[in-house]
Design an enzyme around this catalytic site. Sequence first.
Site, mmCIF file in Angstrom:
data_model
loop_
_atom_site.group_PDB
_atom_site.id
_atom_site.type_symbol
_atom_site.label_atom_id
_atom_site.label_comp_id
_atom_site.label_asym_id
_atom_site.label_seq_id
_atom_site.Cartn_x
_atom_site.Cartn_y
_atom_site.Cartn_z
ATOM 1 N N ILE A 157 31.788 49.619 68.870
ATOM 2 C CA ILE A 157 31.437 50.893 68.245
ATOM 3 C C ILE A 157 32.239 51.103 66.965
ATOM 4 C CG2 ILE A 157 31.296 53.382 68.554
ATOM 5 C CD1 ILE A 157 29.271 51.660 70.150
ATOM 6 N N TYR A 158 33.473 50.646 66.943
ATOM 7 C CA TYR A 158 34.279 50.709 65.715
ATOM 8 C C TYR A 158 33.604 49.913 64.607
ATOM 9 C CZ TYR A 158 38.388 50.254 62.671
ATOM 10 O OH TYR A 158 39.258 50.281 61.608
#
Length: 254
Positions: A157-158
């Site tokens: 997700i980063y």
Amino acid sequence: MAQQTLAGKVALVTGGGQGVGLGIAQALAIAGAALVITGRDAAKLEAAARDLATLGGAGVAVYAGDVRQRADADAAIAVALERFGQLDVLVNNAQSSKPGTLLEDIDDDAIALTLESGLLGTIRHMQAAFPHLKARGGSIINLGSREGIYGGIGFGIYAATKEGVRGVSRVAAREWGRYGIRVNVICPAALSPVAIQYLDAHPEQAEMYRKEIALGRFGDPHADIGPVAVFLAGDDSRYITGQTINADGGQVML
């Protein structure tokens, strides 16, 4: 004394109380800019402001808020206008995340935290700053990451957030160039407190990262990343927009 290339300019740095954000703020102050630094920890911001005030800038203001909230983005911009009367540079550095979790195990809370603080926080600050930058031109500097370009394990997700930041930066560069607004991205490899904590917890991965860096070391937020931000904030980069600069010692080469 360093050349005051940013004298007369006002810069807002999100997440400016520590790490890469503080390093960038220090470099901007030394170059003569007036500063607004934001973050969630008021005590940390005040301590950072006292340090920054000794570096020769044109003043420092703080705003304690949450980049995930549109009202706080608007309020942070308002602090710059009320204290210094203008805004010339926006540095979107703030980012919260929980790295180290494989994609199949990431929960909704971690997804929301990462996207809202990074991608949505960046967009909201850009929107809040736009009317003021439109009136006089200026520079937006957004923070990306090698994890988005490279696709690091445990950074799902980063990585998505940081590639989203790069994507919206390119769009803004095209849409807002007519107003003299430049939008660029820095992807740093620097030892922020969060990075140190992660690398200490993953020593084998830390050594792998270090070996990937052509210059053989992790960067310093102030000495290595700050000057890149000063360049992008100032008139020497007046013909550069929509670009990503990998300030990572040669870790990612495109």
